[in-house]
Design a protein around this motif. Structure first.
Motif, mmCIF file in Angstrom:
data_model
loop_
_atom_site.group_PDB
_atom_site.id
_atom_site.type_symbol
_atom_site.label_atom_id
_atom_site.label_comp_id
_atom_site.label_asym_id
_atom_site.label_seq_id
_atom_site.Cartn_x
_atom_site.Cartn_y
_atom_site.Cartn_z
ATOM 1 N N PRO A 4 -56.678 6.351 56.539
ATOM 2 C CA PRO A 4 -56.729 7.801 56.754
ATOM 3 C C PRO A 4 -55.488 8.355 57.444
ATOM 4 C CG PRO A 4 -58.435 6.656 58.003
ATOM 5 C CD PRO A 4 -57.808 5.646 57.116
ATOM 6 N N TRP A 5 -54.766 7.486 58.204
ATOM 7 C CA TRP A 5 -53.604 8.035 58.915
ATOM 8 C C TRP A 5 -52.481 8.454 57.958
ATOM 9 C CZ3 TRP A 5 -55.708 3.219 59.655
ATOM 10 C CH2 TRP A 5 -55.035 2.147 59.079
ATOM 11 N N ARG A 29 -52.927 10.011 55.258
ATOM 12 C CA ARG A 29 -53.286 11.352 54.845
ATOM 13 C C ARG A 29 -52.960 12.347 55.954
ATOM 14 N NH1 ARG A 29 -58.339 12.709 52.447
ATOM 15 N NH2 ARG A 29 -58.309 14.914 51.911
ATOM 16 N N LEU A 30 -53.314 11.969 57.202
ATOM 17 C CA LEU A 30 -53.014 12.835 58.345
ATOM 18 C C LEU A 30 -51.518 13.076 58.439
ATOM 19 C CD1 LEU A 30 -55.227 11.629 61.330
ATOM 20 C CD2 LEU A 30 -55.458 13.698 59.965
ATOM 21 N N ARG A 31 -50.773 12.009 58.223
ATOM 22 C CA ARG A 31 -49.316 12.084 58.280
ATOM 23 C C ARG A 31 -48.820 13.095 57.243
ATOM 24 N NH1 ARG A 31 -46.444 10.974 62.266
ATOM 25 N NH2 ARG A 31 -47.497 9.057 62.798
ATOM 26 N N LEU A 47 -50.475 15.514 55.957
ATOM 27 C CA LEU A 47 -50.887 16.866 56.314
ATOM 28 C C LEU A 47 -50.038 17.392 57.477
ATOM 29 C CD1 LEU A 47 -54.753 16.454 56.150
ATOM 30 C CD2 LEU A 47 -53.343 17.818 54.622
ATOM 31 N N GLY A 48 -49.242 16.525 58.069
ATOM 32 C CA GLY A 48 -48.380 16.964 59.167
ATOM 33 C C GLY A 48 -49.110 17.120 60.480
ATOM 34 N N ILE A 49 -50.235 16.410 60.627
ATOM 35 C CA ILE A 49 -50.991 16.527 61.882
ATOM 36 C C ILE A 49 -50.257 15.781 62.990
ATOM 37 C CG2 ILE A 49 -53.167 15.954 63.024
ATOM 38 C CD1 ILE A 49 -53.732 17.963 60.954
ATOM 39 N N LEU A 50 -50.083 16.473 64.113
ATOM 40 C CA LEU A 50 -49.430 15.890 65.275
ATOM 41 C C LEU A 50 -50.477 15.164 66.120
ATOM 42 C CD1 LEU A 50 -46.794 15.901 67.097
ATOM 43 C CD2 LEU A 50 -47.749 17.927 68.158
ATOM 44 N N GLY A 51 -50.229 13.884 66.407
ATOM 45 C CA GLY A 51 -51.155 13.131 67.259
ATOM 46 C C GLY A 51 -50.714 13.174 68.707
ATOM 47 N N LEU A 91 -46.549 19.341 62.686
ATOM 48 C CA LEU A 91 -45.322 18.548 62.546
ATOM 49 C C LEU A 91 -44.232 19.171 61.677
ATOM 50 C CD1 LEU A 91 -46.248 14.782 62.461
ATOM 51 C CD2 LEU A 91 -44.660 15.944 63.988
ATOM 52 N N THR A 100 -45.766 6.366 68.429
ATOM 53 C CA THR A 100 -46.067 7.777 68.189
ATOM 54 C C THR A 100 -47.068 7.950 67.056
ATOM 55 O OG1 THR A 100 -44.167 7.933 66.721
ATOM 56 C CG2 THR A 100 -43.822 8.569 69.010
ATOM 57 N N GLY A 101 -47.693 6.848 66.637
ATOM 58 C CA GLY A 101 -48.696 6.969 65.585
ATOM 59 C C GLY A 101 -49.989 7.578 66.121
ATOM 60 N N TYR A 102 -50.945 7.768 65.238
ATOM 61 C CA TYR A 102 -52.209 8.366 65.656
ATOM 62 C C TYR A 102 -53.028 7.368 66.439
ATOM 63 C CZ TYR A 102 -50.963 11.802 62.175
ATOM 64 O OH TYR A 102 -50.297 12.745 61.479
ATOM 65 N N GLU A 150 -58.423 9.681 67.076
ATOM 66 C CA GLU A 150 -57.906 10.942 66.524
ATOM 67 C C GLU A 150 -58.243 11.074 65.048
ATOM 68 O OE1 GLU A 150 -54.145 12.177 69.332
ATOM 69 O OE2 GLU A 150 -53.767 11.017 67.543
ATOM 70 N N LEU A 151 -58.367 9.925 64.402
ATOM 71 C CA LEU A 151 -58.759 9.972 62.995
ATOM 72 C C LEU A 151 -60.127 10.635 62.901
ATOM 73 C CD1 LEU A 151 -57.720 6.436 61.769
ATOM 74 C CD2 LEU A 151 -56.435 8.563 61.653
ATOM 75 N N PHE A 173 -59.733 14.474 63.905
ATOM 76 C CA PHE A 173 -59.147 15.307 62.860
ATOM 77 C C PHE A 173 -59.851 15.121 61.520
ATOM 78 C CE2 PHE A 173 -55.351 14.914 65.704
ATOM 79 C CZ PHE A 173 -55.335 16.238 66.098
ATOM 80 N N LEU A 205 -59.124 16.070 57.444
ATOM 81 C CA LEU A 205 -59.116 15.107 56.346
ATOM 82 C C LEU A 205 -60.008 15.567 55.196
ATOM 83 C CD1 LEU A 205 -59.233 11.779 58.337
ATOM 84 C CD2 LEU A 205 -57.407 12.542 56.842
#
Lengths: 322, 510
Positions: free
Chosen positions: A12-13, A15-17, A19-23, A292, B494-496, B500-501, B504, B508
C-alpha cells in the motif's frame, strides 16, 4: 487509478507514495528539521510572543485582556476579569487545544462555560493555577495563562460546529500557502478543533475558498455529525485576505514550514489564532490531496517572490497544477 | 547531503563492528552461540616423597610444553612454602621446587587444564638448541645381540622410520629368536622397554628418544605416564608405538616430556613417587576462548569486558542490552508508529521485568498502575498543584510497592518481593501521564496507550532476555556499533510508518 494493480494492493505504501501523501517521518526529516530552526520554536510555542509579533506586523489577532503569570494574581481574578462578560483562558504554551477554557457569560461570581458547565471562581482559579504550574505545557515547564477576546465566529459556520470555534488551518511552505482546511469541533472533540481529538476536517479549495470534502475520524462524511449541517459548498469569505495573512505569518516568524490557524470573527474578520511548527498530516485526508508534490515543487524553486500578493498568486498556481 | 553522510557513517560503523566481530570469531575463536561447550581435561600430577631432616630439598619435575592439538587453559603448582621456578630449554620444561628446611612426607601437586583445539600447534623448539646426546647404555652381551638383529632388519627397510618399524615388529614378535629373547630378557616394564628400544636404535646410529605421554582418559587416577618412542626421519620426529611399531600418538594423548632424563629428581628426599590422575569436564567455549586469547597476548581481549571484576561484568550484561531495547523502541515508534507513555519508559520497565520474571512483572505492573490511578483520581478532587501532586503520586507508588512486597511475602510468594526493582519515578510519571490522557481523551485512549506501553515493554523484555542476544552483545560489544548504524539509518528514514497506512486508508480507497 489503474496503474500498479496488484502491486499497489500488496504494497500500500507504493500507492500512498504515488498519491503524494506526506508521512510523519518524511515531514519531520525533510521539512520540519531543515526549514524550522530550533531557535525559532519559542516564537511559535509561546502564544504570548506570537501575539506580540503579530501585533507588531499588523496581523489581526484576538485582543489580549490580561496575562496571569504568578499564583498571587489569581486572588485578584474577579477584579481582573470584571470588565469582560465573555473571554477565553488558555495556556501560553499549550498544544492541541488542551487547557483552553471558554467563558460565555457570568452571573454573581459564577462563570458559565460554553458547554453549559458552571464554574465557581475557585474552579477557575484552580484551572489557571494548573496552567501556571505547567500542566498543559510541554515537559511541564511553568507557564502563564492568557485571558483574551472570545471570538464570535462567523454565522456561516454555525451549521457546522458544535460547542467551539471552527478554525481554518493553512499549511505554509517557504511563505507560500499550500493547503487549507476548516476544522470544526464536535461533541466528541469537546469543543476542540483537533482532528485526532474528534473534530471534523473539511477541505477548502485553495483557489476559490470553497469547502468540498469532509472527514471525521478518518472517514469521509457529508454532514456534520452533531448538527447535520452540510459540509461541502461553504464559501469562505475574505479568502484572499486569509491567504495573505497566512503568507505574512511566515515572514513574521521566519520558519519555512508552519501551520497557521485562523478564525473568522463575525465583526472583526479573519484573526490569527496561533501557529504550529509541525503541521500537515491529517489535512491531506480532509483535502483528499497529497502534500508532497506541492512541497517538492516549491522546494525546487530557486527563488520565492518576496511580495506577498505574488506568493498568494503562486499558491493558487501550485494548487491548480498539483 | 546529510543522508549520504549518515549512510557513509553507518557503513563505516557496520564495517568496524563486523570486522572486529569476525576477528574475534575467526582468530580468537570466540563462539557466536552461548551454549557452545568444549571438553576440558584436567591432568594432575601428585608428587610424594619423604624429606630428610636438616637438609635443603630440591625437586625437579618434568612438565608439558604446549602440547599439540590442545590449548593450555591454566596451570597450577600447589606446594605450600616451597619456592617455585620453571624453565624451558626448548625441549623439556621443568618445574623446580625448593625449600630450605622441612621434614616428613611431602606432597606437591602440578595441575594442567587443557582444551582440545585442532588449530593449536606444539610450540616449536627454539633454534640452536642441541639435542642432548645420551650415553650408550647397552651392556656388552646385549650389544652383540642388537647388532645381529639390526643387520637383519636393515636390509628390509628404506629409511629411519621403516627401519625402526621393522625393528619393532621383530622385537615384539610372538615367535622370538634368541637375539630378541636376550634383548627382552631383563625388561621389567614399558618404561624399560622404550628405553631399550631407543638404545638399540642408537646402536644403529638412528636418532631416537623416548617420550612420555599422558593418556587423557576420564577418571583415570593413580596412573602413570605411557612411554613412547620417537625417531628422527631427517625432517621431524615421528612417533612410534613401542609395542607394535605403528606411527602416531594414541587418540587423546599429550606429550608430557621428551628424552630419557628422569621425570622426577629429588635431592634431600627419598621414596619419590608420582601419580597422575585425569578428569574431564565441560566448560563454556566463551571462557576457554577468552583464556586462550589472553595466553595469546591479544590486546583486544586485554581490554575486553572480561577483564572487569565479575560484579561489574554482570552490570554490563544488563546495560549492554539496553541499546537493543532502545533500537526496538526506535523501530516500533518510527517504523511501526506505536505510541507509548514516555520514550524509553517501556525499556526501563522491561529491564525491571528481567528481575521479576515476565508474568509476575506484568501482573505487578498492572496492579501498581491500577492502584496508582485510583489514588491519582482521588488526588484530582483535592485540586493540588502539579509538582506536589507528582510527589504525592511518587510517595503513594513507593508505599504501594512496599505493601505489595510485604503482602506477597506473607502469602509465601517470594517473587512479589522483587516489585522493589520497578523504577518508581518512572511508575509515578506513567500513572500521572495516564491519568492526564484519561481525562483529556477518555479511558479508551488511556487504556490503549497503557497497554501499548506494556506490550512494548514485554517485547523489550523478550528481546532483552534472549540468552543469544545477551551473549552476543557481551562477548561482541562491537556489534552495538552495528545497532548504532541501524539507529542512525532509521534516523533518516522518511518512509511511511506502518500505522500510517491505516491512518491514510481513506486516501487509499479514494
Amino acid at each position: 487509478m489503474k496503474a500498479g494493480g496488484w502491486k499497489d494492493r500488496m504494497f500500500p505504501w507504493r500507492r500512498l507514495r504515488r498519491l503524494g501523501i506526506l508521512g510523519m517521518n518524511e515531514r519531520n526529516a525533510d521539512f520540519v528539521l531543515p526549514y524550522n530552526p530550533r531557535s525559532l520554536y519559542q516564537l511559535v510555542d509561546d502564544k504570548r510572543r506570537t501575539k506580540a509579533l503579530a501585533i507588531e506586523l499588523g496581523i489581526p489577532v484576538p485582543r489580549l485582556y490580561a496575562v496571569v503569570e504568578i499564583e498571587h494574581q489569581i486572588e485578584d481574578l474577579s477584579r481582573l476579569l470584571a470588565p469582560y462578560g465573555e473571554f477565553v483562558v488558555k495556556p501560553s504554551h499549550g498544544s492541541g487545544g488542551e487547557g483552553i477554557l471558554v467563558v460565555e457569560s457570568r452571573s454573581d461570581g459564577r462563570y458559565r462555560r460554553c458547554s453549559g458547565l458552571v464554574l465557581t471562581e475557585e474552579d477557575l482559579g484552580h484551572h489557571i493555577s494548573n496552567i501556571l504550574s505547567g500542566m498543559y505545557s510541554l515537559g511541564g515547564i511553568p507557564d502563564c495563562a492568557l485571558i483574551e477576546y472570545r471570538v464570535n465566529f462567523d454565522p456561516l459556520f454555525t451549521e457546522v460546529s458544535y460547542l467551539g470555534v471552527p478554525d481554518i488551518r493553512i499549511v505554509v511552505f517557504r511563505g507560500v500557502p499550500v493547503m487549507a482546511m476548516i476544522r470544526a469541533p464536535t461533541r466528541l472533540s469537546d469543543g476542540k478543533a483537533n482532528l485526532h481529538q474528534g473534530a471534523v476536517g473539511v477541505g477548502v479549495d485553495m483557489i476559490t475558498g470553497r469547502t468540498y470534502n469532509g472527514i471525521w475520524r478518518e472517514r469521509r462524511i457529508e454532514e456534520h455529525p452533531d448538527t447535520g449541517g452540510e459540509l461541502a459548498g461553504i464559501c469562505v469569505p475574505h479568502w484572499d485576505d486569509i491567504l495573505t495573512m497566512a503568507a505574512r505569518c511566515n515572514d513574521m516568524v521566519g520558519m519555512g514550514y508552519i501551520g497557521v490557524d485562523i478564525v473568522l470573527d463575525r465583526d472583526l474578520g479573519p484573526l490569527m489564532l496561533e501557529l504550529n511548527a509541525r503541521p500537515g498530516l491529517s489535512i491531506q485526508l480532509a483535502t483528499r490531496t497529497g502534500l508532497l508534490p506541492r512541497l517538492r515543487y516549491l522546494e525546487g524553486l530557486r527563488e520565492i517572490p518576496r511580495d506577498v500578493p505574488e506568493r498568494v498568486a503562486l499558491a493558487k498556481t501550485v494548487a491548480n497544477r498539483f | 547531503m546529510s543522508k549520504l553522510h549518515v549512510r557513509l557513517l553507518a557503513a563505516v560503523l557496520t564495517a568496524v563492528g563486523l570486522a572486529l566481530c569476525y576477528y574475534k570469531v575467526e582468530i580468537l575463536g570466540l563462539p557466536l552461540l552461548p551454549t557452545e561447550q568444549a571438553e576440558v581435561w584436567t591432568v594432575e600430577a601428585r608428587i610424594e616423597f619423604k624429606a630428610r631432616r636438616d637438609t635443603a630439598v630440591k625437586v625437579q619435575f618434568a612438565i608439558p610444553r604446549a602440547p599439540r592439538g590442545y590449548t593450555v587453559l591454566d596451570e597450577n603448582f600447589v606446594a605450600s612454602d616451597y619456592g617455585l621456578t620453571t624453565d624451558d630449554n626448548g625441549l623439556r620444561r621443568q618445574a623446580r621446587w625448593a625449600i630450605r628446611e622441612t621434614h616428613g612426607w611431602q606432597v606437591l601437586y602440578y595441575r594442567i587444564h587443557l582444551a582440545k583445539d585442532p588449530a593449536a600447534e606444539a610450540s616449536p623448539p627454539p633454534t640452536g638448541v642441541v639435542m642432548p646426546v645420551e650415553p650408550q647404555s647397552l651392556p656388552e652381551p646385549l650389544q652383540a645381540a642388537a647388532r645381529g638383529l639390526l643387520n637383519e632388519v636393515r636390509s628390509k627397510s628404506a629409511d629411519n622410520v621403516t627401519f625402526a618399524q621393522a625393528l619393532l615388529q621383530r622385537l615384539n614378535a610372538a615367535d622370538a629368536d634368541s637375539n630378541v629373547s636376550l634383548l627382552r630378557q631383563d625388561i621389567t616394564g614399558p618404561d624399560d622397554w622404550a628405553r631399550r628400544i631407543v638404545a638399540i636404535l642408537r646402536e644403529a646410529d638412528v636418532s631416537a628418544r623416548p617420550v612420555y605421554l599422558a593418556i587423557l582418559k576420564d577418571n583415570a587416577s593413580r596412573g602413570s605416564l605411557t612411554p613412547w618412542v620417537e625417531v628422527f626421519d631427517g625432517d621431524s620426529w615421528v612417533d612410534l608405538n613401542p609395542s607394535s611399531g605403528e606411527t602416531g600418538l594414541p587418540g587423546d594423548a599429550i606429550v608430557w616430556t621428551v628424552g630419557s632424563e628422569p621425570l622426577l629428581e629429588i635431592t634431600g628426599g627419598k621414596n619419590g613417587r608420582v601419580e597422575y590422575s585425569v578428569r574431564r569436564h565441560s566448560q563454556e567455549m566463551t571462557q576457554i576462548a577468552e583464556q586462550r586469547a589472553r595466553k595469546m597476548g591479544s590486546r583486544i581481549m586485554e581490554f575486553s569486558l572480561f577483564s572487569l571484576p565479575v560484579k561489574t561484568q554482570n552490570v554490563y550484561r544488563v546495560l549492554l542490552l539496553v541499546p537493543i531495547g532502545a533500537f526496538l523502541i526506535v523501530f516500533l515508534r518510527n517504523v511501526v508508529g506505536l505510541q507509548t507513555f514516555g520514550t524509553f519508559m517501556p525499556i526501563l520497565i522491561a529491564a525491571a521485568f528481567r528481575e521479576t520474571q515476565l508474568l509476575w512483572g506484568v501482573a505487578m505492573f498492572c496492579l501498581l498502575v491500577a492502584l496508582g490511578l485510583l489514588l491519582r483520581f482521588y488526588l484530582e478532587s483535592l485540586k493540588l498543584l502539579l509538582v506536589p501532586r507528582l510527589a504525592a503520586v511518587l510517595i503513594i507508588v513507593i508505599l504501594l510497592m512496599a505493601m505489595v512486597s510485604v503482602m506477597t511475602y506473607k502469602l509465601g510468594l517470594d517473587r512479589g518481593v522483587s516489585v522493589a526493582l520497578f523504577p518508581m519515578v518512572i511508575m509515578a510519571m506513567t500513572i500521572e501521564r495516564m491519568s492526564m490522557v484519561w481525562e483529556e481523551f477518555g479511558p479508551v485512549e488511556a487504556l490503549k496507550q497503557g497497554f501499548g506501553s506494556l506490550a512494548v515493554a514485554v517485547l523489550g523484555y523478550l528481546s532483552m532476555s534472549s540468552d543469544y542476544l545477551g551473549h552476543l552483545v557481551f562477548v561482541f560489544p562491537e556489534l552495538l556499533l552495528v545497532v548504532l548504524a541501524l539507529t542512525l539509518l532509521l534516523g533518516r528514514y522518511t518512509g511511511y510508518r506502518l500505522l500510517e497506512l491505516w491512518r491514510f486508508r481513506g486516501a487509499l480507497k479514494g
